[in-house]
Design a protein around this motif. Structure first.
Motif, PDB file in Angstrom:
ATOM      1  N   THR A 118      45.057  46.287  -3.831  1.00  0.00           N
ATOM      2  CA  THR A 118      44.514  45.213  -3.003  1.00  0.00           C
ATOM      3  C   THR A 118      44.050  43.997  -3.798  1.00  0.00           C
ATOM      4  OG1 THR A 118      42.300  46.204  -3.068  1.00  0.00           O
ATOM      5  CG2 THR A 118      43.728  46.779  -1.205  1.00  0.00           C
ATOM      6  N   ARG A 119      43.593  44.180  -5.051  1.00  0.00           N
ATOM      7  CA  ARG A 119      43.078  43.069  -5.859  1.00  0.00           C
ATOM      8  C   ARG A 119      43.698  43.111  -7.244  1.00  0.00           C
ATOM      9  NH1 ARG A 119      39.025  44.587  -2.807  1.00  0.00           N
ATOM     10  NH2 ARG A 119      38.177  46.159  -4.173  1.00  0.00           N
TER      11      ARG A 119
ATOM     12  N   LEU B 147      53.824  39.631   2.920  1.00  0.00           N
ATOM     13  CA  LEU B 147      52.613  39.955   2.162  1.00  0.00           C
ATOM     14  C   LEU B 147      52.131  38.746   1.375  1.00  0.00           C
ATOM     15  CD1 LEU B 147      50.773  42.352   1.669  1.00  0.00           C
ATOM     16  CD2 LEU B 147      52.227  42.981  -0.250  1.00  0.00           C
ATOM     17  N   GLU B 148      53.056  37.990   0.835  1.00  0.00           N
ATOM     18  CA  GLU B 148      52.712  36.796   0.058  1.00  0.00           C
ATOM     19  C   GLU B 148      51.896  35.808   0.893  1.00  0.00           C
ATOM     20  OE1 GLU B 148      52.432  34.881  -3.445  1.00  0.00           O
ATOM     21  OE2 GLU B 148      53.424  36.814  -3.182  1.00  0.00           O
ATOM     22  N   THR B 149      52.230  35.669   2.168  1.00  0.00           N
ATOM     23  CA  THR B 149      51.504  34.735   3.033  1.00  0.00           C
ATOM     24  C   THR B 149      50.093  35.219   3.347  1.00  0.00           C
ATOM     25  OG1 THR B 149      52.270  35.710   5.112  1.00  0.00           O
ATOM     26  CG2 THR B 149      53.661  33.992   4.124  1.00  0.00           C
ATOM     27  N   ARG B 150      49.833  36.502   3.128  1.00  0.00           N
ATOM     28  CA  ARG B 150      48.523  37.071   3.447  1.00  0.00           C
ATOM     29  C   ARG B 150      47.587  37.141   2.241  1.00  0.00           C
ATOM     30  NH1 ARG B 150      52.074  38.723   7.149  1.00  0.00           N
ATOM     31  NH2 ARG B 150      51.417  39.610   9.132  1.00  0.00           N
ATOM     32  N   LYS B 151      48.089  36.852   1.060  1.00  0.00           N
ATOM     33  CA  LYS B 151      47.262  36.905  -0.153  1.00  0.00           C
ATOM     34  C   LYS B 151      46.301  35.732  -0.183  1.00  0.00           C
ATOM     35  CE  LYS B 151      50.801  39.178  -2.934  1.00  0.00           C
ATOM     36  NZ  LYS B 151      51.672  39.075  -4.122  1.00  0.00           N
ATOM     37  N   SER B 152      45.075  36.002  -0.590  1.00  0.00           N
ATOM     38  CA  SER B 152      44.100  34.930  -0.766  1.00  0.00           C
ATOM     39  C   SER B 152      43.411  35.138  -2.104  1.00  0.00           C
ATOM     40  CB  SER B 152      43.077  34.952   0.377  1.00  0.00           C
ATOM     41  OG  SER B 152      42.384  36.182   0.389  1.00  0.00           O
TER      42      SER B 152
ATOM     43  N   PHE C 241      43.594  37.640  -6.857  1.00  0.00           N
ATOM     44  CA  PHE C 241      44.028  37.555  -5.471  1.00  0.00           C
ATOM     45  C   PHE C 241      43.753  38.872  -4.785  1.00  0.00           C
ATOM     46  CE2 PHE C 241      45.963  33.871  -7.137  1.00  0.00           C
ATOM     47  CZ  PHE C 241      46.172  33.022  -6.059  1.00  0.00           C
ATOM     48  N   ALA C 242      43.763  38.853  -3.459  1.00  0.00           N
ATOM     49  CA  ALA C 242      43.482  40.067  -2.698  1.00  0.00           C
ATOM     50  C   ALA C 242      44.226  40.051  -1.373  1.00  0.00           C
ATOM     51  CB  ALA C 242      41.985  40.186  -2.450  1.00  0.00           C
ATOM     52  N   VAL C 243      44.456  41.249  -0.873  1.00  0.00           N
ATOM     53  CA  VAL C 243      44.949  41.472   0.480  1.00  0.00           C
ATOM     54  C   VAL C 243      44.073  42.578   1.044  1.00  0.00           C
ATOM     55  CG1 VAL C 243      46.851  42.339   1.885  1.00  0.00           C
ATOM     56  CG2 VAL C 243      47.310  40.755   0.041  1.00  0.00           C
ATOM     57  N   TYR C 244      43.579  42.374   2.233  1.00  0.00           N
ATOM     58  CA  TYR C 244      42.658  43.326   2.844  1.00  0.00           C
ATOM     59  C   TYR C 244      43.311  44.055   4.010  1.00  0.00           C
ATOM     60  CZ  TYR C 244      39.483  40.719  -0.055  1.00  0.00           C
ATOM     61  OH  TYR C 244      38.881  40.123  -1.134  1.00  0.00           O
TER      62      TYR C 244
ATOM     63  N   LEU D 180      46.826  43.687   6.280  1.00  0.00           N
ATOM     64  CA  LEU D 180      47.905  44.682   6.264  1.00  0.00           C
ATOM     65  C   LEU D 180      48.266  45.173   7.654  1.00  0.00           C
ATOM     66  CD1 LEU D 180      47.162  47.043   3.250  1.00  0.00           C
ATOM     67  CD2 LEU D 180      48.943  45.329   3.471  1.00  0.00           C
ATOM     68  N   LYS D 181      47.268  45.309   8.509  1.00  0.00           N
ATOM     69  CA  LYS D 181      47.539  45.936   9.803  1.00  0.00           C
ATOM     70  C   LYS D 181      48.439  45.088  10.702  1.00  0.00           C
ATOM     71  CE  LYS D 181      43.328  44.663  12.273  1.00  0.00           C
ATOM     72  NZ  LYS D 181      42.150  45.172  12.956  1.00  0.00           N
ATOM     73  N   THR D 182      48.664  43.831  10.335  1.00  0.00           N
ATOM     74  CA  THR D 182      49.563  42.984  11.130  1.00  0.00           C
ATOM     75  C   THR D 182      50.948  42.830  10.498  1.00  0.00           C
ATOM     76  OG1 THR D 182      48.751  40.976  10.051  1.00  0.00           O
ATOM     77  CG2 THR D 182      47.617  41.667  12.084  1.00  0.00           C
ATOM     78  N   LEU D 183      51.213  43.541   9.399  1.00  0.00           N
ATOM     79  CA  LEU D 183      52.532  43.473   8.771  1.00  0.00           C
ATOM     80  C   LEU D 183      53.590  44.101   9.683  1.00  0.00           C
ATOM     81  CD1 LEU D 183      51.851  44.412   5.045  1.00  0.00           C
ATOM     82  CD2 LEU D 183      52.684  42.230   5.913  1.00  0.00           C
ATOM     83  N   PRO D 184      54.791  43.539   9.699  1.00  0.00           N
ATOM     84  CA  PRO D 184      55.860  44.078  10.558  1.00  0.00           C
ATOM     85  C   PRO D 184      56.522  45.313   9.950  1.00  0.00           C
ATOM     86  CG  PRO D 184      56.668  42.178   9.354  1.00  0.00           C
ATOM     87  CD  PRO D 184      55.200  42.313   9.013  1.00  0.00           C
ATOM     88  N   ILE D 185      55.801  46.423   9.981  1.00  0.00           N
ATOM     89  CA  ILE D 185      56.303  47.694   9.457  1.00  0.00           C
ATOM     90  C   ILE D 185      57.126  48.374  10.547  1.00  0.00           C
ATOM     91  CG2 ILE D 185      55.639  49.981   8.588  1.00  0.00           C
ATOM     92  CD1 ILE D 185      54.750  47.975   6.617  1.00  0.00           C
ATOM     93  N   GLN D 186      58.276  48.891  10.176  1.00  0.00           N
ATOM     94  CA  GLN D 186      59.122  49.613  11.124  1.00  0.00           C
ATOM     95  C   GLN D 186      58.876  51.115  10.993  1.00  0.00           C
ATOM     96  OE1 GLN D 186      63.246  48.479  11.040  1.00  0.00           O
ATOM     97  NE2 GLN D 186      62.729  46.415  10.357  1.00  0.00           N
ATOM     98  N   ILE D 187      58.764  51.777  12.124  1.00  0.00           N
ATOM     99  CA  ILE D 187      58.597  53.229  12.143  1.00  0.00           C
ATOM    100  C   ILE D 187      59.818  53.825  12.855  1.00  0.00           C
ATOM    101  CG2 ILE D 187      57.114  55.167  12.767  1.00  0.00           C
ATOM    102  CD1 ILE D 187      55.672  53.175  10.983  1.00  0.00           C
TER     103      ILE D 187
END
Length: 159
Positions: A39-40, A91-96, A102-105, A109-116
């Motif tokens: 995450t960091r 993911l790159e657009t979500r990094k701050s 940098f970090a991603v929280y 992550l919970k809004t990433l377009p993951i396919q199941i």
């Protein structure tokens, strides 16, 4: 953090030891199949992921997020998606962060377009990737043996 490679592998030799209380071990101990997410870190290293494939008694630090998936989702399927360009771009657009950290929280992550995919497709994917991994390991062993043979011959002829 250094024990997670950029290509989704656990680098066991880079795991560092620490002292932890029984309570900390109970809370942070890794189980086989846990998905780890860095995450960091520096911008390019945030988002490294790997599946824990080691034994018991190992804990993770606060720069790692452990994702423990339910039995309906194969961690290999999720981990693979983090290696794909589309998810890496998302993911790159979500990094701050700042210039060096940098970090991603979780909220990002919970809004990433993951396919199941269906459970059957997941199982097929896991079977095929394990087979490919076995072939790759054999090929690496053969390459190593060939290199040793070449060095031995060179030493014999020129040493």
């Amino acid at each position: 953090m250094d024990a997670i490679s950029n290509d989704g592998k656990i680098l066991h030799k880079k795991i560092q030891g620490t002292n932890a209380s029984p309570e900390e071990i109970a809370q942070f101990e890794l189980r086989r199949g846990d998905l780890l997410f860095n995450t960091r870190n520096s911008r390019e290293l945030v988002g490294k992921t790997a599946i824990w494939d080691g034994g018991d008694g190992v804990i993770f630090n606060n720069n790692i997020m452990r994702l423990r998936l339910n039995s309906m989702i194969a961690p290999e399927v999720i981990a693979m998606q983090f290696q794909l360009p589309l998810l890496k771009q998302e993911l790159e657009t979500r990094k701050s962060g700042t210039t060096s950290v940098f970090a991603v929280y979780y909220k990002d992550l919970k809004t990433l377009p993951i396919q199941i995919p269906s459970k059957d497709r997941q199982q097929k994917y896991v079977q095929v990737t394990k087979k490919v991994a076995r072939y790759m390991a054999k090929m690496q062993e053969m390459a190593s043996n060939a290199e040793q043979l070449t060095q031995s011959l060179s030493h014999k002829f020129f040493g």
